[in-house]
Write a protein that holds these residues in place. Structure first.
Motif, mmCIF file in Angstrom:
data_model
loop_
_atom_site.group_PDB
_atom_site.id
_atom_site.type_symbol
_atom_site.label_atom_id
_atom_site.label_comp_id
_atom_site.label_asym_id
_atom_site.label_seq_id
_atom_site.Cartn_x
_atom_site.Cartn_y
_atom_site.Cartn_z
ATOM 1 N N UNK A 112 0.841 -1.209 0.000
ATOM 2 C CA UNK A 112 0.000 0.000 0.000
ATOM 3 C C UNK A 112 0.871 1.252 0.000
ATOM 4 N N UNK A 113 1.946 1.248 0.777
ATOM 5 C CA UNK A 113 2.848 2.401 0.833
ATOM 6 C C UNK A 113 3.483 2.651 -0.525
ATOM 7 N N UNK A 114 3.876 1.612 -1.237
ATOM 8 C CA UNK A 114 4.454 1.776 -2.574
ATOM 9 C C UNK A 114 3.441 2.413 -3.530
ATOM 10 N N UNK A 115 2.165 1.982 -3.454
ATOM 11 C CA UNK A 115 1.129 2.584 -4.318
ATOM 12 C C UNK A 115 0.933 4.062 -3.969
ATOM 13 N N UNK A 119 1.555 7.353 -6.400
ATOM 14 C CA UNK A 119 0.533 8.393 -6.588
ATOM 15 C C UNK A 119 1.083 9.770 -6.243
ATOM 16 N N UNK A 120 1.875 9.851 -5.184
ATOM 17 C CA UNK A 120 2.463 11.136 -4.807
ATOM 18 C C UNK A 120 3.460 11.622 -5.854
ATOM 19 N N UNK A 121 4.197 10.689 -6.446
ATOM 20 C CA UNK A 121 5.137 11.067 -7.512
ATOM 21 C C UNK A 121 4.380 11.594 -8.730
ATOM 22 N N UNK A 123 1.451 13.039 -8.677
ATOM 23 C CA UNK A 123 0.587 14.153 -8.303
ATOM 24 C C UNK A 123 1.000 15.483 -8.938
ATOM 25 N N UNK A 124 2.266 15.892 -8.922
ATOM 26 C CA UNK A 124 2.616 17.173 -9.569
ATOM 27 C C UNK A 124 2.275 17.170 -11.067
ATOM 28 N N UNK A 125 2.490 16.063 -11.719
ATOM 29 C CA UNK A 125 2.178 15.965 -13.141
ATOM 30 C C UNK A 125 0.661 16.113 -13.362
ATOM 31 N N UNK A 126 -0.124 15.459 -12.524
ATOM 32 C CA UNK A 126 -1.579 15.551 -12.651
ATOM 33 C C UNK A 126 -2.074 16.965 -12.337
ATOM 34 N N UNK A 127 -1.436 17.587 -11.344
ATOM 35 C CA UNK A 127 -1.835 18.961 -11.000
ATOM 36 C C UNK A 127 -1.543 19.880 -12.181
ATOM 37 N N UNK A 128 -0.403 19.700 -12.832
ATOM 38 C CA UNK A 128 -0.062 20.521 -13.993
ATOM 39 C C UNK A 128 -1.049 20.305 -15.110
ATOM 40 N N UNK A 129 -1.440 19.060 -15.346
ATOM 41 C CA UNK A 129 -2.418 18.778 -16.385
ATOM 42 C C UNK A 129 -3.755 19.423 -16.068
ATOM 43 N N UNK A 130 -4.128 19.359 -14.813
ATOM 44 C CA UNK A 130 -5.415 19.942 -14.407
ATOM 45 C C UNK A 130 -5.367 21.458 -14.552
ATOM 46 N N UNK A 131 -4.250 22.060 -14.159
ATOM 47 C CA UNK A 131 -4.118 23.523 -14.285
ATOM 48 C C UNK A 131 -4.171 23.947 -15.745
ATOM 49 N N UNK A 132 -3.508 23.211 -16.603
ATOM 50 C CA UNK A 132 -3.511 23.589 -18.004
ATOM 51 C C UNK A 132 -4.888 23.397 -18.610
ATOM 52 N N UNK A 133 -5.633 22.446 -18.132
ATOM 53 C CA UNK A 133 -6.997 22.218 -18.616
ATOM 54 C C UNK A 133 -7.927 23.339 -18.211
ATOM 55 N N UNK A 134 -7.725 23.876 -17.023
ATOM 56 C CA UNK A 134 -8.588 24.954 -16.583
ATOM 57 C C UNK A 134 -8.289 26.241 -17.325
ATOM 58 N N UNK A 135 -7.053 26.473 -17.707
ATOM 59 C CA UNK A 135 -6.691 27.704 -18.394
ATOM 60 C C UNK A 135 -7.194 27.710 -19.839
ATOM 61 N N UNK A 136 -7.301 26.521 -20.411
ATOM 62 C CA UNK A 136 -7.744 26.469 -21.806
ATOM 63 C C UNK A 136 -9.208 26.812 -21.911
ATOM 64 N N UNK A 137 -9.993 26.361 -21.010
ATOM 65 C CA UNK A 137 -11.424 26.519 -21.106
ATOM 66 C C UNK A 137 -11.907 27.827 -20.801
#
Length: 137
Positions: A112-115, A119-121, A123-137
């Motif tokens: 569970x700790x490895x999973x 996910x934490x690794x 997370x920054x990539x997903x946050x960047x994707x989410x931020x870029x998605x919000x700026x486009x719309x």
């Protein structure tokens, strides 16, 4: 009856593990718990006869009650030691089972700790994707 044996007081463990040593020593107690009267022996028949008569009277009145108490005590100690030995062996088996359960739980927690770390690794990539998605719309 066996004579006193100083080896009974041995301090070394003969390379035995504690369980083997306890089992061996309980066996020694079980072999020696019963105390028996020993007849008086002498090379002189008159002395032996006189001593036997005296011992018969003193034994009946004084020594036999003490001997009976000692035998009862020795038997109780022998039984208690045997029970302790069984309890110790049983608790070791329980400890082994508990250790196996804890080891399995630890392996599950490590997975569970490895999973979570993955996910934490990500997370920054997903946050960047989410931020870029919000700026486009």
């Amino acid at each position: 009856m066996k004579n006193y044996n100083p080896a009974f007081e041995e301090l070394t463990d003969r390379g035995e593990n504690p369980e083997e040593r306890l089992t061996r020593r309980i066996g020694e107690v079980k072999e020696r718990w019963l105390i028996k009267e020993q007849p008086f022996r002498s090379r002189l028949p008159f002395v032996a006869s006189l001593r036997s008569r005296f011992n018969s009277i003193s034994t009946r009145w004084y020594v036999q009650p003490l001997l009976a108490q000692q035998v009862e005590f020795n038997g109780a100690v022998s039984r208690a030691l045997e029970d302790l030995g069984k309890l110790t062996v049983g608790s070791e088996a329980a400890s082994d089972a508990q250790a196996a359960i804890l080891a399995a739980r630890m392996l599950g927690l490590e997975a569970r700790l490895e999973r979570i770390e993955k996910l934490l690794e990500e997370l920054p990539h997903r946050v960047n994707l989410a931020d870029s998605g919000f700026q486009v719309g």
